[in-house]
Design a protein around this motif. Structure first.
Motif, PDB file in Angstrom:
ATOM      1  N   ASP A  85       0.830  -1.211   0.000  1.00 29.05           N
ATOM      2  CA  ASP A  85       0.000   0.000   0.000  1.00 29.05           C
ATOM      3  C   ASP A  85       0.867   1.265   0.000  1.00 29.05           C
ATOM      4  OD1 ASP A  85      -2.121  -1.702   0.029  1.00 29.05           O
ATOM      5  OD2 ASP A  85      -2.720  -1.309   2.103  1.00 29.05           O
ATOM      6  N   MET A 132      -7.504   1.792  -2.271  1.00 22.48           N
ATOM      7  CA  MET A 132      -6.569   1.260  -1.272  1.00 22.48           C
ATOM      8  C   MET A 132      -6.811   1.893   0.090  1.00 22.48           C
ATOM      9  SD  MET A 132      -3.586   2.294   0.464  1.00 22.48           S
ATOM     10  CE  MET A 132      -2.769   3.501  -0.612  1.00 22.48           C
ATOM     11  N   ARG A 175      -8.134   0.399   3.864  1.00 21.81           N
ATOM     12  CA  ARG A 175      -7.331   0.498   5.081  1.00 21.81           C
ATOM     13  C   ARG A 175      -8.076   1.212   6.207  1.00 21.81           C
ATOM     14  NH1 ARG A 175      -2.065  -0.768   4.872  1.00 21.81           N
ATOM     15  NH2 ARG A 175      -1.755   0.340   6.856  1.00 21.81           N
TER      16      ARG A 175
END
Length: 404
Positions: free
Chosen positions: A232, A284, A288
Motif C-alpha cells: 500500500d 486502497m 485500510r
C-alpha cells in the motif's frame, strides 16, 4: 563615623564602630587630591585587608606622579580599569595558548559523544566511519589552528581516488565542517573554519531510472503477496508521487474522500501541498480505513508510532524480481524513491506540463522538474512547429499561399 586625618598629607580614614583590627578599631582609608581643579576623593580599603597609612600615601604619590608626567592612570578608578583589562588580556592569552594545542582528535573526542546523544545511531556510525577512514589519518594529530584548506583538499582527493562517489566526498567535508563549528562554539578553536574554503565536488546524483507499466505491476503484485502494508505504501508513492517520509507522516484527517484529495504537511520543502487521489489510491485507502482503530496515522508501525524507514521487504522483492540485476550505477537501481520518479515520468510522457508535475511533486524550484523534460519530445516539437508557422505567416507575400 567621621573622617580622621592621618600623619600623611591627603590620607584620612574612618574607624569602624565595633569591628577591631588587633586591639584598635578597624580603619577604612581614603585619599584626597586635586584633579582638574576640583577636589576628588577615592576609597582604598580596610586595614584588616592590608591597607595602611603608608600604602595609601604611596598610592597617592603614584597618581600625582602620573599626572605630572602624563604617563599612567591619574585616578584609582583608572588604575583598577587598567588592572582589569590587563587581567582579561592575560586570561585571553591563556585561553589562546590552550586553544593552540588542541588537536583535531581531541576536538573529536568531545564532539562525538554529543553526536551520539543528539543524532540517530545510524548517522553516528556513519560519522565514526568517516572519521576513522578519511579524517583522522590526515589531520587527526594536527592542532586545529594548523589545519588548512590544502589538507581538506587532500582528504577529498583520497575519497575520490578510492572510487567513492562525489557525494561521499561531500559528506566527509560536511562532517569536518560540523566538527570545526563545534570546536568554535566550545572555545576550542577561533577563526575561520578551513572547510569554508573548500568546495564540495559536484556530481549529478539524480536518479534517472523509472519503471515501465509492466515492471510496476509485477512489483505491486509481488509486494502484495509478501506484505500488504509495504504494497500500500508503494502504491501510494507510485500513483500520488509521495516521498517515503510523506507516506510515513500521512494522517487520516488529511485524507479527504469527499474531495478526493490528500493534504501533505511538513514536507521536505517546508510547504503544505495537496495531491489528488487516483481511483487506485482511493480504493486502497478505503480498504485500510476500517482497520485504523483510532490511530491517526495511515501507515503506523507495529507499535502504533510513525514508521522510520521502508521495510527490507521492498528491497528483497526488488531483488527477487531481478529489477536491479547487472546494474552498477546506483542512479539506475530501483529503490523506493523510484516509485515517485516513475509517477513523474509517466505524467510527463502523457503530456502533463512540467510546471504541473512540479507542483504535484512539491518541487521548490523548476530546475528540479527539468530532469523530466526529455520525456516530452513531442511537446517541444510542437512549440518549434508553432514558432516556424508564425515565421512563415509573417514573411509571406499578399495573395501567396503557404505550402505545407
Amino acid at each position: 563615623m567621621g573622617y580622621i586625618k592621618s600623619k600623611f598629607p591627603g590620607v584620612r580614614y574612618r574607624e569602624h564602630p565595633t569591628r577591631k583590627h588587633g586591639v584598635k578599631p578597624d580603619r577604612y582609608f581614603f585619599i584626597r587630591y586635586k584633579l582638574n581643579g576640583k577636589d576628588k576623593e577615592e576609597a582604598l580599603g580596610w586595614a584588616s585587608e592590608g591597607m595602611t597609612e603608608a600604602k595609601a600615601s604611596a598610592r597617592l604619590a603614584e597618581l600625582k606622579e602620573a599626572k605630572r608626567t602624563g604617563k599612567g592612570a591619574v585616578t584609582l578608578a583608572e588604575q583598577r580599569a587598567e588592572a582589569d583589562a590587563a587581567r582579561a588580556a592575560r586570561q585571553e592569552e591563556e585561553i589562546e595558548a590552550a586553544r593552540a594545542g588542541v588537536t583535531v582528535a581531541q576536538a573529536w573526542e568531545r564532539y562525538y559523544p554529543l553526536t551520539k546523544t543528539n543524532k540517530a545511531a545510524r548517522t553516528c556510525a556513519k560519522e565514526e566511519q568517516v572519521w576513522r577512514l578519511w579524517i583522522s589519518p590526515v589531520i587527526g594529530a594536527k592542532p586545529l589552528k594548523d589545519v588548512a584548506p590544502i589538507h581538506l583538499e587532500r582528504i577529498k582527493r583520497n575519497v575520490l581516488d578510492a572510487g567513492r562517489a562525489p557525494r561521499s566526498a561531500a559528506y566527509v567535508l560536511a562532517v569536518i565542517r560540523q566538527l570545526f563549528n563545534f570546536a568554535r562554539d566550545h572555545d576550542l578553536f577561533s577563526g575561520t573554519s578551513p572547510a569554508a574554503k573548500v568546495s564540495a565536488p559536484k556530481a549529478d546524483n539524480r536518479r534517472t531510472r523509472f519503471l515501465t507499466a509492466e515492471e510496476a505491476e509485477q512489483l505491486l503484485t509481488a509486494l502484495k503477496k509478501r506484505s500488504l502494508g509495504v504494497h500500500d505504501m508503494a502504491l501510494l508513492s507510485l500513483y500520488a508521487g509521495l516521498r517515503a517520509g510523506e507516506v510515513f507522516s500521512l494522517a487520516w484527517p488529511d485524507v479527504d474522500f469527499d474531495c478526493g484529495v490528500l493534504t501533505l504537511r511538513d514536507t521536505k520543502s517546508g510547504k503544505t501541498r495537496q495531491v489528488p487521489m487516483t481511483d487506485a489510491v482511493r480504493a486502497m485507502l478505503s480498504e485500510r480505513k476500517p482497520a485504523a482503530n483510532g490511530n491517526p496515522l495511515v501507515f503506523p508501525s507495529e507499535t502504533g508510532v510513525k514508521v522510520g524507514q521502508i521495510s527490507q521487504t521492498f528491497t528483497k522483492v526488488v531483488s527477487d524480481l531481478g529489477l536491479n540485476d547487472e546494474i552498477v550505477d546506483s542512479r539506475q537501481k530501483v529503490v523506493f524513491h523510484t516509485l515517485r520518479h516513475t509517477f513523474a515520468s509517466w505524467l510527463v510522457q502523457n503530456g502533463v506540463p512540467l510546471i504541473t508535475v512540479g507542483r504535484l511533486l512539491g518541487h521548490s524550484t523548476t530546475a528540479m522538474t527539468e530532469r523530466y523534460s526529455h520525456l516530452a519530445p513531442d511537446h517541444f516539437k510542437q512549440a518549434l512547429d508553432t514558432l516556424e508557422s508564425h515565421k512563415k505567416q509573417a514573411t509571406k507575400k499578399p495573395g501567396q499561399l503557404v505550402q505545407g
